[in-house]
Scaffold this active site. Structure first.
Site, short mmCIF file in Angstrom:
data_model
loop_
_atom_site.label_atom_id
_atom_site.label_comp_id
_atom_site.label_asym_id
_atom_site.label_seq_id
_atom_site.Cartn_x
_atom_site.Cartn_y
_atom_site.Cartn_z
N TYR A 195 -11.85 11.87 5.90
CA TYR A 195 -11.79 12.52 7.21
C TYR A 195 -10.73 13.61 7.19
O TYR A 195 -10.07 13.83 6.16
CB TYR A 195 -11.49 11.49 8.31
CG TYR A 195 -10.40 10.50 7.94
CD1 TYR A 195 -9.05 10.82 8.11
CD2 TYR A 195 -10.71 9.26 7.42
CE1 TYR A 195 -8.05 9.92 7.78
CE2 TYR A 195 -9.73 8.35 7.07
CZ TYR A 195 -8.40 8.68 7.25
OH TYR A 195 -7.42 7.79 6.90
N ASP A 196 -10.58 14.29 8.32
CA ASP A 196 -9.67 15.45 8.42
C ASP A 196 -10.08 16.58 7.48
O ASP A 196 -9.23 17.34 7.01
CB ASP A 196 -8.21 15.05 8.19
CG ASP A 196 -7.60 14.33 9.38
OD1 ASP A 196 -8.20 14.39 10.48
OD2 ASP A 196 -6.54 13.71 9.23
N GLU A 214 2.16 11.01 1.06
CA GLU A 214 1.40 12.22 1.40
C GLU A 214 2.28 13.48 1.25
O GLU A 214 2.94 13.86 2.20
CB GLU A 214 0.86 12.12 2.81
CG GLU A 214 -0.04 10.89 3.03
CD GLU A 214 -0.66 10.84 4.41
OE1 GLU A 214 -0.84 11.90 5.05
OE2 GLU A 214 -0.97 9.75 4.86
N ASP A 264 0.87 -1.18 0.00
CA ASP A 264 0.00 0.00 0.00
C ASP A 264 0.90 1.23 0.00
O ASP A 264 1.79 1.35 0.85
CB ASP A 264 -0.89 -0.01 1.25
CG ASP A 264 -1.71 1.26 1.40
OD1 ASP A 264 -2.50 1.57 0.48
OD2 ASP A 264 -1.54 1.96 2.41
N ASP A 285 1.34 5.06 0.66
CA ASP A 285 0.72 6.18 1.38
C ASP A 285 1.66 7.38 1.28
O ASP A 285 2.18 7.87 2.29
CB ASP A 285 0.47 5.77 2.83
CG ASP A 285 -0.42 6.75 3.57
OD1 ASP A 285 -0.74 7.80 2.99
OD2 ASP A 285 -0.77 6.48 4.72
#
Length: 439
Positions: free
Chosen positions: A275-276, A199, A195, A197
């Site tokens: 979210y966030d 960012e 995966d 991630d």
């Protein structure tokens, strides 16, 4: 569950007037049913006292299709590694720590010198009990995305990076510096894929991250390289290794870093930040994960689950390959005045919390109604909050999670992702709710 069924009827009535007809699965989809992806955090074994065993005893493991292990690090020279110094890794938690019997999935204590201890050894035991459960190594995250741009920069760097990740996590060649845990092949068979991630490609994330304009194109090329090398490994092991990615909510971040029409050629699916949307970096108490923008919201444009999903679909993402992220934590403000039962009120700062001011686990938030907080709910917008006249918490409870499950179904999405499993209670109430709606 009976109470949830009653709420589901009300929610379905609301959704009937607001939701579009279910979308068909994408032509390239090879999955049957919905995925239910939960993130397990490396550090959760410490203050949160959340060992892998709790995934079994709570009932969560039997209700998940995937566990993403958070996180694997990326070095400055562009390789996967677990041998970093303090703040760069925790090999002790990952695979060196002898897990005592009371924390062990099978009740058998680890012994010093075994090739695979720690969280990785417990995940191996968990998979032995839950044969259909897949475990992916999640690379990066907010703190460890610093050097993704270096790893993705050139054809040579991409080949080197991907090869290092496969060698470490899939072939399982863990470092063995002190002659104890680790060694060639010690981790083989635990992870079923990767995966990503990152960012964020092409956009600022944590201060200090390396960001380049060409990250957007290089992210696609990095996915292509992962897919090529994973498929090559799969041909020798007769197995499909999965490739997924965590992707953002902000349309500007999507446009800066993702060639949306291209990346799903290589991904099994993408988990979408649900979210966030708001938090204590702002001085206004607000929703962090609403399905739709609430009436009276002061920000225009604003963020919501529906606008985020639509932003990805509008840019060419197949609905069936979008997996909605659901928070197992809430965002909170204190010193709140004005607003509608606190919503949109002005705050003086983040609410006190167990580990991080302004952020609290669901398992703690669910106890607040007995401490003077009132639950407020907006069924049409799809969000809930807690309010005691001064302190405001936006969070997802089982009723709201069920509403999101119905949204996933009506929108033809691929499933749900949960950040993170240690935020749930000891009965895995939120995970059970998601499974109830997506089985």
């Amino acid at each position: 569950m009976r109470r949830l069924l009653g709420i589901a009827i009300a929610i379905t009535t609301v959704l009937a007037g607001a939701a579009a007809a279910p979308a068909a699965a994408s032509a390239g989809s090879h999955r049957d049913g919905f995925v239910r992806v939960g993130y397990f955090t490396q550090w959760g074994i410490y203050g949160r006292a959340f060992p892998v065993k709790k995934l079994d005893t709570s009932g969560a493991a039997s209700r998940l299709t995937h566990i993403n292990y958070a996180f694997g690090n990326v070095s400055e020279d562009g390789r996967c590694y677990v041998d970093g110094g303090p703040g760069e890794g925790d090999a002790w938690a990952d695979y060196q720590r002898p897990v005592p019997a009371e924390e062990s999935v099978d009740g058998v204590a680890d012994t010093w010198g075994e090739p695979l201890n720690g969280n990785f050894g417990q995940l191996q035991k968990l998979k032995a009990k839950h044969k259909n459960l897949k475990v992916l190594i999640s690379l990066g995250g907010w703190s460890w995305s610093t050097y993704f741009s270096n790893a993705a920069l050139t054809d040579a760097s991409r080949k080197k990076f991907v090869a290092s990740c496969i060698d470490l996590y899939l072939k399982g060649n863990l470092p063995n510096p002190d002659g104890s845990a680790g060694g060639p092949g010690s981790l083989a068979g635990v992870f079923d894929g990767v995966d990503l991630d990152w960012e964020w490609p092409g956009s600022n994330g944590e201060p200090g991250n390396v960001v380049r304009p060409e990250d957007k194109q290089n992210f696609t090329k990095l996915l292509a390289e992962f897919r090529t090398q994973l498929d090559a490994l799969g041909r020798t092991s007769r197995k499909h290794y999965e490739l997924t990615a965590f992707v953002p909510a902000n349309p500007a971040t999507i446009d800066a870093g993702f060639e949306v029409k291209k990346i799903f050629k290589y991904l099994d699916f993408a988990t979408v930040q649900g979210y966030d949307f708001h938090g204590t970096w702002e001085q206004r108490a607000n929703q962090q994960s609403a399905l739709r923008v609430p009436a009276g919201a002061p920000d225009n444009p604003d963020f919501s689950v529906d606008s985020t999903i639509q932003a990805w679909v509008d840019r060419g993402a197949p609905r069936r390959e979008l997996v909605l992220g659901v928070p197992y934590f809430g965002r909170g403000w204190t010193g709140v005045t004005g607003g509608q039962n606190g919503l949109f009120g002005t705050a003086t700062g983040p609410a006190p919390a167990t580990f991080e001011a302004g952020s609290e686990d669901y398992k703690k938030l669910k106890t607040l109604p007995s401490a003077g907080f009132t639950v407020h709910r907006d069924l049409r917008a799809g969000h809930a909050w807690l309010w005691d006249g001064t302190t405001f918490w936006t969070y997802d409870d089982p009723a709201l999670v069920l509403q999101k499950v119905l949204y996933i179904r009506t929108r033809g999405l691929g499933g749900a992702m949960m950040w993170s499993l240690d935020g749930d209670d000891d009965s895995a109430t939120l995970t059970r709710t998601i499974h109830f709606g997506l089985r």
